[in-house]
Write an enzyme that holds these catalytic residues in place. Structure first.
Site, PDB file in Angstrom:
ATOM      1  N   GLN A 176      22.272  90.977  17.913  1.00  0.00           N
ATOM      2  CA  GLN A 176      23.625  90.526  18.272  1.00  0.00           C
ATOM      3  C   GLN A 176      23.656  89.046  18.651  1.00  0.00           C
ATOM      4  O   GLN A 176      24.701  88.528  19.060  1.00  0.00           O
ATOM      5  CB  GLN A 176      24.178  91.369  19.425  1.00  0.00           C
ATOM      6  CG  GLN A 176      24.320  92.854  19.107  1.00  0.00           C
ATOM      7  CD  GLN A 176      25.450  93.164  18.122  1.00  0.00           C
ATOM      8  OE1 GLN A 176      26.242  92.292  17.748  1.00  0.00           O
ATOM      9  NE2 GLN A 176      25.534  94.410  17.693  1.00  0.00           N
ATOM     10  N   SER A 195      19.536  92.283  11.707  1.00  0.00           N
ATOM     11  CA  SER A 195      20.092  92.960  10.529  1.00  0.00           C
ATOM     12  C   SER A 195      21.115  92.066   9.838  1.00  0.00           C
ATOM     13  O   SER A 195      21.932  91.422  10.509  1.00  0.00           O
ATOM     14  CB  SER A 195      20.836  94.239  10.944  1.00  0.00           C
ATOM     15  OG  SER A 195      19.947  95.258  11.281  1.00  0.00           O
ATOM     16  N   THR A 238       8.940  98.623  -2.968  1.00  0.00           N
ATOM     17  CA  THR A 238       9.558  97.552  -3.759  1.00  0.00           C
ATOM     18  C   THR A 238      10.748  96.974  -3.003  1.00  0.00           C
ATOM     19  O   THR A 238      11.624  97.717  -2.556  1.00  0.00           O
ATOM     20  CB  THR A 238      10.030  98.119  -5.120  1.00  0.00           C
ATOM     21  OG1 THR A 238       8.899  98.718  -5.747  1.00  0.00           O
ATOM     22  CG2 THR A 238      10.607  97.034  -6.006  1.00  0.00           C
ATOM     23  N   CYS A 326      25.980 103.439  17.477  1.00  0.00           N
ATOM     24  CA  CYS A 326      24.780 104.251  17.286  1.00  0.00           C
ATOM     25  C   CYS A 326      24.665 105.376  18.309  1.00  0.00           C
ATOM     26  O   CYS A 326      23.729 106.159  18.270  1.00  0.00           O
ATOM     27  CB  CYS A 326      23.536 103.369  17.313  1.00  0.00           C
ATOM     28  SG  CYS A 326      23.520 102.220  15.953  1.00  0.00           S
TER      29      CYS A 326
HETATM   30  N1  PMP Z   1      19.890  96.377  18.086  1.00  0.00           N
HETATM   31  C1  PMP Z   1      21.132  96.050  18.451  1.00  0.00           C
HETATM   32  C2  PMP Z   1      21.331  95.212  19.677  1.00  0.00           C
HETATM   33  C3  PMP Z   1      22.223  96.458  17.688  1.00  0.00           C
HETATM   34  O1  PMP Z   1      23.462  96.134  18.064  1.00  0.00           O
HETATM   35  C4  PMP Z   1      21.987  97.244  16.536  1.00  0.00           C
HETATM   36  C5  PMP Z   1      23.141  97.728  15.677  1.00  0.00           C
HETATM   37  N2  PMP Z   1      24.165  98.344  16.373  1.00  0.00           N
HETATM   38  C6  PMP Z   1      20.667  97.558  16.201  1.00  0.00           C
HETATM   39  C7  PMP Z   1      19.646  97.104  16.991  1.00  0.00           C
HETATM   40  C8  PMP Z   1      20.346  98.390  14.992  1.00  0.00           C
HETATM   41  O2  PMP Z   1      20.740  97.751  13.826  1.00  0.00           O
HETATM   42  P1  PMP Z   1      20.757  98.533  12.424  1.00  0.00           P
HETATM   43  O3  PMP Z   1      21.671  99.706  12.626  1.00  0.00           O
HETATM   44  O4  PMP Z   1      21.293  97.543  11.468  1.00  0.00           O
HETATM   45  O5  PMP Z   1      19.378  98.953  12.137  1.00  0.00           O
END
Ligand code: PMP
Length: 366
Positions: A176, A195, A238, A326
């Site tokens: 973030q 990400s 890959t 999540c």
């Molecule tokens: N760490 C943090 C602080 C996040 O906000 C997120 C995504 N919500 C993730 C890790 C995980 O990222 P991803 O779902 O793209 O693997």
């Protein structure tokens, strides 16, 4: 519809999409193949992408390992280091993302000892608590750079210096932070994750930045995914060349437009803040700290209004959330950790803004 859930994910910028298309059509070579031009092109594109990403983090290109995203990168560093050490102690904060929290809990079940450092009421880790928690058995400290629910910023440099001094690995979840603050890695950070889809790139791709040791030697890490020799042997399979190109383009744009985008997002936050204050008056309480926070994240409670009801009601016009995408089925442990009661958590909403989103109609909607 106004999209205010940019901490969950972001749209793919047209520039990013356009850069990717070639690799979904004409340039379909496997970067691990040899001899012919298609393969050579694919390999070169990945090498260029690695260089691009490294500029953002001020690291070497061969310190960038492409993964499927932060969740994988976080799992990879925890499990990969744990597998190779005789030590058993890991330190994390109590508001880490589930991809860190659950990985730590998994290791706990397998005999590792985890210390969960409590954050303060702003959602920030006190570096001195990390220092006191490190003992002879500690091999890894991990904290997020910027919190996904509150936007609060940790003092990464101080914690990195402490970890370096004590000789322990220091992993930073930078997911973030990218695009919102300068993410040139301070001395002492040994790895970082992020990400692409949080920075207007594609989903399913990210990286683990794995710094070499002070003698310039690559750190040993057991792969999470065994198989081929891709990604310097750290991550088999890959590579998704189109996704890596998208990630690279997104990083390029972050660097190019950083100042203007931060300015824009700050201005938008001010507008949204004033709107909420004006419309809701005393009914609104801000959970996000007002200082030491990235621009663009506003976590707030509307007193007496349940977030599910509010979010459903506005969903036709505004896309927002109550916190981490999540862990939607549980009340936010982050808000609990900063001292909110269950009912305050039930009234809490997160708006996460984008420099690219037009919010002029928000006034009529709220
Ligand atoms: N760490 C943090 C602080 C996040 O906000 C997120 C995504 N919500 C993730 C890790 C995980 O990222 P991803 O779902 O793209 O693997």
């Amino acid at each position: 519809m106004i999209y205010l859930d940019n901490n969950a994910t972001t749209k793919v910028l047209p520039e990013v999409r356009d850069a990717m298309v070639k690799y979904l059509t004409d340039e379909y070579g496997n970067p691990s193949s040899k001899y012919y031009q298609l393969a050579i092109n694919a390999k070169k594109s990945i090498d260029d992408a690695r260089r691009n990403v490294s500029k953002l983090f001020s690291c070497d290109a061969d310190e960038v390992i492409f993964t499927s995203g932060s969740t994988e990168s976080n799992n990879m560093i925890f499990k990969g280091l744990a597998d190779l050490t005789n030590k058993r102690h890991i330190i994390i904060s109590n508001i880490e993302h589930p991809s860190i929290m659950e990985t730590a809990k998994f290791l706990e079940k397998h005999g590792y000892r985890i210390t969960y450092i409590e954050v303060n009421s702003c959602g920030v880790v006190d570096p001195s608590k990390i220092e006191s928690a490190i003992d002879d058995d500690t091999f890894l400290v991990s904290t997020m750079w910027v919190n996904n629910e509150l936007g609060s910023i940790n003092d990464i440099s101080t914690m990195a210096a402490i970890c370096k001094n004590k000789g322990v690995y220091y992993h930073v979840d930078a997911t973030q932070a990218v695009g919102k603050i300068d993410v040139a890695l301070p001395n002492g950070v040994t790895s970082a994750s992020f990400s692409a889809h949080k920075i207007y790139g594609p989903k399913g791709v990210g990286a683990l930045i794995l710094k070499k040791d002070c003698d310039g030697i690559p750190i040993k890490l057991t792969p999470l995914i065994h198989g081929g020799e891709q990604e310097f042997g750290y991550r088999a399979g890959t590579q998704g060349v189109h996704n890596i190109i998208g990630l690279s383009k997104a990083c390029e744009i972050v660097l190019r437009d950083f100042l203007i985008n931060v300015k824009k997002i700050r201005e938008k936050e001010d507008i949204v803040y004033d709107l909420l204050k004006n419309k809701l008056g005393d009914q609104i309480v801000f959970n996000s700290p007002m200082t030491n926070k990235v621009a663009g994240v506003l976590n707030f409670q509307i007193k007496g209004v349940k977030n599910v009801i509010f979010l459903n009601k506005i969903s036709e016009f505004i896309a927002a959330s109550s916190g981490s995408a999540c862990s939607i089925t549980h009340p936010s442990y982050t808000l609990k950790a900063i001292g909110l009661t269950d009912s305050e958590i039930e009234n809490s909403i997160r708006f996460s803004l984008s420099p690219y989103e037009d919010i002029t109609e928000l006034e009529d909607i709220l």
